[in-house]
Write an enzyme that holds these catalytic residues in place. Structure first.
Site, PDB file in Angstrom:
ATOM      1  N   ASN A   1      -2.106  -5.244   8.269  1.00 40.46           N
ATOM      2  CA  ASN A   1      -0.851  -5.946   7.978  1.00 40.46           C
ATOM      3  C   ASN A   1      -0.265  -6.436   9.300  1.00 40.46           C
ATOM      4  O   ASN A   1      -0.312  -5.719  10.301  1.00 40.46           O
ATOM      5  CB  ASN A   1       0.164  -4.997   7.332  1.00 40.46           C
ATOM      6  CG  ASN A   1      -0.166  -4.689   5.878  1.00 40.46           C
ATOM      7  OD1 ASN A   1      -1.174  -5.152   5.364  1.00 40.46           O
ATOM      8  ND2 ASN A   1       0.686  -3.915   5.230  1.00 40.46           N
TER       9      ASN A   1
ATOM     10  N   ASP B   1       9.355  -0.830  -1.664  1.00 37.18           N
ATOM     11  CA  ASP B   1       8.181  -0.165  -2.257  1.00 37.18           C
ATOM     12  C   ASP B   1       8.050   1.287  -1.808  1.00 37.18           C
ATOM     13  O   ASP B   1       6.995   1.890  -1.936  1.00 37.18           O
ATOM     14  CB  ASP B   1       6.905  -0.955  -1.912  1.00 37.18           C
ATOM     15  CG  ASP B   1       6.309  -0.596  -0.563  1.00 37.18           C
ATOM     16  OD1 ASP B   1       7.091  -0.311   0.371  1.00 37.18           O
ATOM     17  OD2 ASP B   1       5.074  -0.596  -0.439  1.00 37.18           O
ATOM     18  N   GLU B   2       9.121   1.855  -1.291  1.00 37.77           N
ATOM     19  CA  GLU B   2       8.995   3.173  -0.659  1.00 37.77           C
ATOM     20  C   GLU B   2      10.285   3.972  -0.791  1.00 37.77           C
ATOM     21  O   GLU B   2      11.372   3.436  -0.623  1.00 37.77           O
ATOM     22  CB  GLU B   2       8.691   2.921   0.815  1.00 37.77           C
ATOM     23  CG  GLU B   2       8.456   4.139   1.642  1.00 37.77           C
ATOM     24  CD  GLU B   2       8.297   3.780   3.113  1.00 37.77           C
ATOM     25  OE1 GLU B   2       8.253   2.578   3.447  1.00 37.77           O
ATOM     26  OE2 GLU B   2       8.262   4.709   3.926  1.00 37.77           O
TER      27      GLU B   2
ATOM     28  N   CYS C   1      -2.464  -6.760   3.306  1.00 39.25           N
ATOM     29  CA  CYS C   1      -3.880  -7.024   3.002  1.00 39.25           C
ATOM     30  C   CYS C   1      -4.443  -5.870   2.178  1.00 39.25           C
ATOM     31  O   CYS C   1      -3.968  -4.732   2.269  1.00 39.25           O
ATOM     32  CB  CYS C   1      -4.675  -7.241   4.284  1.00 39.25           C
ATOM     33  SG  CYS C   1      -4.639  -5.872   5.423  1.00 39.25           S
TER      34      CYS C   1
ATOM     35  N   GLU D   1      -9.815  -3.364   0.950  1.00 40.32           N
ATOM     36  CA  GLU D   1     -11.148  -3.917   1.250  1.00 40.32           C
ATOM     37  C   GLU D   1     -11.066  -4.729   2.543  1.00 40.32           C
ATOM     38  O   GLU D   1     -11.999  -4.712   3.354  1.00 40.32           O
ATOM     39  CB  GLU D   1     -11.630  -4.821   0.102  1.00 40.32           C
ATOM     40  CG  GLU D   1     -11.979  -4.093  -1.180  1.00 40.32           C
ATOM     41  CD  GLU D   1     -10.762  -3.678  -2.007  1.00 40.32           C
ATOM     42  OE1 GLU D   1      -9.628  -4.074  -1.657  1.00 40.32           O
ATOM     43  OE2 GLU D   1     -10.940  -2.941  -2.995  1.00 40.32           O
ATOM     44  N   ALA D   2      -9.947  -5.435   2.749  1.00 45.41           N
ATOM     45  CA  ALA D   2      -9.777  -6.197   3.993  1.00 45.41           C
ATOM     46  C   ALA D   2      -9.574  -5.227   5.158  1.00 45.41           C
ATOM     47  O   ALA D   2     -10.072  -5.455   6.267  1.00 45.41           O
ATOM     48  CB  ALA D   2      -8.578  -7.130   3.874  1.00 45.41           C
TER      49      ALA D   2
ATOM     50  N   ASP E   1       4.973   5.495  -2.118  1.00 51.44           N
ATOM     51  CA  ASP E   1       4.842   4.173  -1.484  1.00 51.44           C
ATOM     52  C   ASP E   1       3.766   3.376  -2.231  1.00 51.44           C
ATOM     53  O   ASP E   1       2.672   3.888  -2.481  1.00 51.44           O
ATOM     54  CB  ASP E   1       4.428   4.391  -0.019  1.00 51.44           C
ATOM     55  CG  ASP E   1       4.462   3.122   0.795  1.00 51.44           C
ATOM     56  OD1 ASP E   1       4.997   3.165   1.899  1.00 51.44           O
ATOM     57  OD2 ASP E   1       3.918   2.092   0.345  1.00 51.44           O
TER      58      ASP E   1
HETATM   59  N1  LIG Z   1       6.619  -6.352   8.693  1.00 55.23           N
HETATM   60  C1  LIG Z   1       6.437  -6.328   7.366  1.00 55.23           C
HETATM   61  C2  LIG Z   1       6.471  -5.108   6.661  1.00 55.23           C
HETATM   62  C3  LIG Z   1       6.265  -5.139   5.296  1.00 55.23           C
HETATM   63  N2  LIG Z   1       6.061  -6.308   4.659  1.00 55.23           N
HETATM   64  C4  LIG Z   1       5.879  -6.358   3.200  1.00 55.23           C
HETATM   65  C5  LIG Z   1       4.438  -6.507   2.797  1.00 55.23           C
HETATM   66  C6  LIG Z   1       4.049  -5.171   2.268  1.00 55.23           C
HETATM   67  O1  LIG Z   1       3.126  -5.280   1.184  1.00 55.23           O
HETATM   68  C7  LIG Z   1       5.338  -4.581   1.805  1.00 55.23           C
HETATM   69  C8  LIG Z   1       5.355  -3.077   1.882  1.00 55.23           C
HETATM   70  O2  LIG Z   1       5.131  -2.648   3.220  1.00 55.23           O
HETATM   71  P1  LIG Z   1       4.172  -1.430   3.527  1.00 55.23           P
HETATM   72  O3  LIG Z   1       4.367  -1.088   4.951  1.00 55.23           O
HETATM   73  O4  LIG Z   1       4.364  -0.373   2.524  1.00 55.23           O
HETATM   74  O5  LIG Z   1       2.709  -2.017   3.430  1.00 55.23           O
HETATM   75  P2  LIG Z   1       1.753  -2.176   2.171  1.00 55.23           P
HETATM   76  O6  LIG Z   1       2.399  -1.720   0.932  1.00 55.23           O
HETATM   77  O7  LIG Z   1       1.243  -3.558   2.183  1.00 55.23           O
HETATM   78  O8  LIG Z   1       0.523  -1.239   2.549  1.00 55.23           O
HETATM   79  P3  LIG Z   1       0.399   0.349   2.433  1.00 55.23           P
HETATM   80  O9  LIG Z   1      -0.610   0.588   1.368  1.00 55.23           O
HETATM   81  O10 LIG Z   1      -0.080   0.779   3.763  1.00 55.23           O
HETATM   82  O11 LIG Z   1       1.742   0.894   2.090  1.00 55.23           O
HETATM   83  O12 LIG Z   1       6.339  -5.144   2.616  1.00 55.23           O
HETATM   84  C9  LIG Z   1       6.036  -7.492   5.379  1.00 55.23           C
HETATM   85  O13 LIG Z   1       5.836  -8.541   4.782  1.00 55.23           O
HETATM   86  N3  LIG Z   1       6.217  -7.486   6.720  1.00 55.23           N
HETATM   87 MG   LIG Z   2       3.358   0.212   0.746  1.00 57.26          MG
END
Ligand SMILES: Nc1ccn([C@H]2C[C@H](O)[C@@H](COP(=O)(O)OP(=O)(O)OP(=O)(O)O)O2)c(=O)n1
Ligand SMILES: [Mg+2]
Length: 987
Positions: free
Chosen positions: A365, A413-414, A354, A357-358, A271
């Site tokens: 998120n 991304d996963e 986010c 750091e955030a 991921d």
């Molecule tokens: N309800 C959502 C779920 C996801 N995303 C988008 C933003 C994220 O960057 C991306 C990937 O989702 P992830 O749940 O994998 O979250 P992140 O990659 O941002 O963080 P993490 O490091 O926890 O995987 O999909 C979004 O806009 N709205």
């Molecule tokens: Mg992710």
């Protein structure tokens, strides 16, 4: 003490808050009988000081005209009515809502809500403040005087549109001039309300709205990308076929070997870390290491001082949302989100992603930007970069695909990746490979990712949580139960708010709590199916296979922003547009639909007409209506007309709509042999062929030399070996368990002995037992007792009688000490249910013997076209001659079937049915032969397919089930599907 301070009203926000709310309620209740109009609906006033008309008179006006009178100023008070206020008082007040009492009088006189600006007592507004422009010329207003009113308000919709258009312009102006923390380009193109050809695409009434919406909607982009990668993996797999993976060879020289002969199963979950942020930071390297968020909001003061529609009422909306999330959906997370983020003037734009750091500052998120800025005022916002997400996502998938295509795409991304085969082939250390892969992804994309590894999907995903950010972690099966114990229930797959609530109510909060309770207790709470899954999951057991080739089940197009219609025609025009949109998505995947669903969001009766989130949907009730078509279609006119009919059936006034979606499901594939029975067709074809070559009929050679094909003669049922006899014989034989075990390795062993022996081992494997559905497990255990007793007794006798000879055969027999059974488990069941079952069994058997049920066979497929086996006995000609699997050509038919890409359920059911007939007829040898042949066909398939594995397991389970049901014991097959991806998959 806090309790004393709040006088016991803590949960209502303290005594004064409670009092204010009570007064409001009383006011609303008292107003009802006097109400003449809803002129001031959604508007509240607080009178500060002496006014003309007086406070009492203003209160009465509000009562009569649907407004609210606040005895105290509240954060959500729309206007403060005053004549003159001392400077010192004004300095601490928000002057943008202090207006003269004359405004109320004039509104009543003109019977509409007037622009309040001319009535403002103080006009020193900030540039970013809302400056609502109600100023349409009188002419324009009159020209549109026929416009339908919105919810009985006197303001015409045209006026409202004018107001909204002005608000939008103001917003854009404010966004451009705001001194914000935003680091995006000044001409921000992320706003959904960006101008299209110079005109603002305001609401869904605007013809340009839909394309603009989809261009900017992050959820649309995420969903499209996610579905796209599922399809992409399918295509890569099909294109790749059985070719070797060129890049694997490189790994051997780069990475260390695994220690020993590692045969464990390894599933990887990979991921990207804060995906949208990481991609965005590629263009802003100077921001690395800072608290960053990706959002539509510009951040800074424009996120803490947003314009609010005068008819929106955040307080009311907040309460409604919170109540619904909490009480109806048991979703405390979202309830907290609105409670803490709906503050007046705070941006309700969501944070898509986010940086870590955030996150260290408490930002998450999905949080509202306004709320995030309260936690971290220095938070920087960056705009979306949808093209960048696509590019990086492809790089991620392509990098993994160089090594294996055993990929289950989850989102852009996963993904899950089955590594077992590759690691065993290359004898590589799993974590060394994962490290190498992550480095490669980073090198190609400039973005970090994390990976978790475990023996199943659940553990792999859990391991990723430990690994994040920018790390990797292996969660071993040994550590699984302990790790899981500390995990909260909502982290388990399929456990939503409702189930979490139910479990929490029962005092269960973590997987550790769940591990302590009996499955029966869980079944009472959740029902059998969910209980069994959660019982396993909370211990880290996850039987879900990886799904590599995911078929699209539906396509949809939904819009829940900017839906503000005033007339039915506007709504209809939009529905036509949306139908065309969803239709083009259907064409894209080259499918047809049979099921059309219209989903609508309707403003909740108690919700304010205007929403706190600008042009959002606010608090809504959801409705859906579906139609099933006689024939699959990909015709846009058919889809559109059905959608229009469905909308009419909903009978919702267009101005109450806040969201519209169309979903097309029951998708068909062109060229797919729909629900037609593939096997049936093949049998018919083959029997035709065989009729052309009659000499082959009686001498049908086995298709496979190694398989001893019994001639399809028809020996009487009694003369066929019966497994019960086999079992009895086995236990009476002068051989120990060890003897039986040693025989399994010899080529000369008979199926009977092998069956018995492997049955012993397989049936007494506690892990397998634990994975069986409860009812089957009980039956297996009940049957096992008879066999065990004879074996144990025999082993004992053997060891005392024959110690000398057995000494030669070390090691000593392994008795089932691993069995989790008590002595009582070995006693036959005396329950009423068991007795009823026993009676049913006897009845079924006698019925089967008496009737041989030819009509069922015919119903099932019309096999009378097939020729009867040459040696069939006349007394059982019907069933035996009709049973597919007793035909001379059954192997060819099976082979042709297995050559097809995937088994249709109807065919699997058909085979199950035929095999169950064989059970009724005691044709156990034939069952062994069929299953052996079937298994080998599947194993030799060019393209490995878990769907076939699952089909095989399902048929085998059906056999065992039926055997247990009718005879009380199972069959044991020599051949088995050993697929790391799905071998544990329960049927
Ligand atoms: N309800 C959502 C779920 C996801 N995303 C988008 C933003 C994220 O960057 C991306 C990937 O989702 P992830 O749940 O994998 O979250 P992140 O990659 O941002 O963080 P993490 O490091 O926890 O995987 O999909 C979004 O806009 N709205
Ligand atoms: Mg992710």
């Amino acid at each position: 003490m806090a309790h004393d301070e709040d006088n016991g009203f803590a949960e209502w926000g303290g005594y004064f808050e409670a009092k204010k709310s009570k007064l409001e309620e009383q006011f609303a209740a008292a107003s009802d009988p006097f109400r003449k109009s809803n002129l001031f609906a959604g508007i509240s006033i607080f009178v500060n000081g002496l006014t003309n008309p007086s406070a009492d008179e203003l209160k009465r006006i509000m009562m009569v005209h649907g407004g609210t009178y606040h005895h105290y100023e509240r954060p959500h008070t729309t206007f403060i009515i005053a004549s003159n206020l001392p400077d010192v008082k004004v300095r601490n007040m928000d002057t943008s809502k202090i207006i003269a009492a004359q405004w109320v009088v004039d509104c009543v006189q003109k019977e509409r809500v007037l622009d309040y600006k001319p009535y403002l007592l103080y006009t020193n507004q900030k540039t970013t403040q809302p400056r609502l422009n109600f100023g349409k010329s009188k002419k324009e207003k009159e020209a549109n005087s026929s416009t339908v009113t919105i919810c009985e308000q006197v303001a015409t919709t045209t006026q409202l549109e004018g107001q909204l258009g002005s608000i939008l312009k103001e917003l854009q102006q404010a966004a451009l001039t705001a001194t914000s923390n935003d680091v995006s380009k000044p001409a921000d193109n992320t706003s959904i309300n960006a101008t299209v050809n110079g005109n603002a695409a305001r609401t869904a009434v605007d013809p340009a709205f839909l394309s603009e919406f989809y261009k900017k909607s992050r959820l649309h982009h995420i969903a499209t990308l996610g579905a796209g990668f599922k399809q992409y993996v399918c295509e890569l797999r099909q294109a790749h076929g059985n070719k070797p993976f060129g890049k694997r060879a490189e790994l051997k020289s780069l990475l260390p070997d695994s220690l020993g002969n590692d045969t464990a199963r390894y599933v990887m979950h990979i991921d990207m870390d804060c995906f949208f942020v990481s991609v965005g930071l590629r263009n802003h390297p100077e921001l690395r290491g800072l608290p960053i968020a990706v959002t539509h909001s510009k951040g800074g003061s424009s996120a803490t001082d947003v314009p609010v529609h005068p008819q929106a009422n955040r307080q009311v909306e907040l309460e409604l949302f919170a109540q619904r999330f909490e009480q109806h959906q048991h979703d405390n997370i979202r309830a907290d989100k609105v409670r803490t983020g709906f503050e007046e003037k705070m941006s309700l734009s969501e944070i898509a992603s986010c940086s870590y750091e955030a996150r260290a500052k408490g930002i998450r998120n999905g949080m509202f930007v306004g709320q995030a800025l309260k936690l971290c005022p220095e938070l920087k916002t960056i705009p979306y970069d949808f093209e960048g997400y696509r590019e990086v996502a492809f790089a991620l998938y392509d990098t993994v695909a160089q090594y294996t295509l055993n990929i289950e795409a989850v989102s852009c991304d996963e993904m899950f990746v089955e590594l077992t085969d590759m690691l065993q082939e290359l004898q590589l250390d799993v974590m060394a490979f994962v490290g190498h892969l992550r480095q490669e992804v980073r090198g190609k994309t400039g973005c970090p990712c994390s990976a978790g590894v475990g023996s199943n999907k659940l553990l792999a995903r859990m391991a990723t949580k430990v690994a994040k950010p920018d790390g990797q972690h292996l969660l071993t099966t040994n550590d699984a139960a302990e790790y899981m114990a500390a995990t909260t229930l909502d982290a388990l797959p399929g456990v939503g708010h409702g189930m979490t609530y139910k479990l929490n109510q029962a005092g269960l909060r973590t997987c550790g709590d769940l591990q302590k309770i009996a499955i029966e207790q869980l079944e009472t709470l959740l029902g059998k199916k969910s209980a069994q899954t959660i019982y396993q999951n909370c211990r880290g057991i996850d039987l879900r296979p990886l799904v590599y080739e995911q078929q699209r089940k539906s396509v949809s197009a939904e819009v829940n922003y900017g839906i503000r219609f005033t007339k039915a025609e506007e709504c209809e025009t939009f529905l036509r547009q949306l139908s065309a949109e969803v239709h083009s998505r259907l064409l894209e995947i080259k499918r047809k639909t049979k099921h059309i669903t219209l989903k609508i969001m309707v403003r909740a009766a108690e919700a304010p007409v205007e929403t706190s989130k600008f042009m959002g949907h606010g608090v809504c009730d959801n409705q859906s209506k579906s139609v099933v078509l006689k024939q699959s279609t990909d015709d846009v006119n058919t889809i559109t007309s059905q959608v229009l009919i469905l909308m009419r059936q909903c009978e919702v006034p267009p101005n109450e709509l806040r969201g519209i979606g169309i979903q097309l499901s029951k998708l068909d594939e062109p060229g797919e042999e729909k629900k037609e029975n593939v096997i049936k067709k093949m049998f018919v074809k083959m029997s035709e062929k065989q009729r052309e070559k009659p000499t082959l009929l009686s001498t049908a050679a086995p298709a496979e030399p190694s398989t001893k094909m019994p001639a399809p003669e028809n020996p009487k049922a009694k003369s066929r070996p019966n497994v019960l006899d086999m079992l009895k014989n086995a236990s009476n034989k002068k051989s120990t368990v060890l003897e039986a075990k040693s025989q399994i390795e010899t080529k000369t062993e008979t199926p009977t002995t092998k069956a018995t022996t492997s049955m012993f081992h397989s049936q007494f494997d506690p892990e397998i037992l634990a994975q069986l559905p409860e009812d089957i497990r009980r039956e297996v255990l009940a049957h096992k007792e008879e066999y065990l007793r004879s074996e144990v007794g025999h082993a004992k006798r053997k060891s005392s009688d024959n110690s000398a000879s057995s000494a030669k055969r070390a090691p000593p027999p392994i008795l089932p000490i691993c069995s989790p059974l008590n002595a009582s488990d070995f006693l036959p069941s005396t329950s009423r249910a068991a007795l009823v079952k026993q009676q049913e069994r006897v009845q079924r058997k006698s019925y089967a013997h008496a009737n041989n049920t030819p009509q069922i066979v015919l119903d099932c497929g019309g096999w009378n076209e097939l020729e009867a086996p040459s040696k069939s006995a006349p007394d059982c000609v019907s069933a035996e001659s009709n049973n597919l699997l007793l035909q001379s050509n059954y192997k060819d038919a099976l082979a042709s079937w297995v050559e097809t890409e995937e088994p249709l359920t109807t065919d699997v059911k058909l085979i199950e049915f035929q095999i169950c007939e064989l059970i009724e007829m005691n044709h156990f040898d034939q069952i062994y032969e069929v299953m052996k042949y079937f298994c080998r066909l599947i194993k030799s398939k060019r393209r490995e397919s878990c769907l076939w594995h699952i089909a095989y397991n399902r048929i085998e389970n059906k056999i065992q089930h039926r055997m247990l049901e009718t005879l009380g014991y199972g069959l044991s097959f020599r051949e088995a599907i050993n697929c790391a991806n799905c071998s544990a998959y329960p049927q």
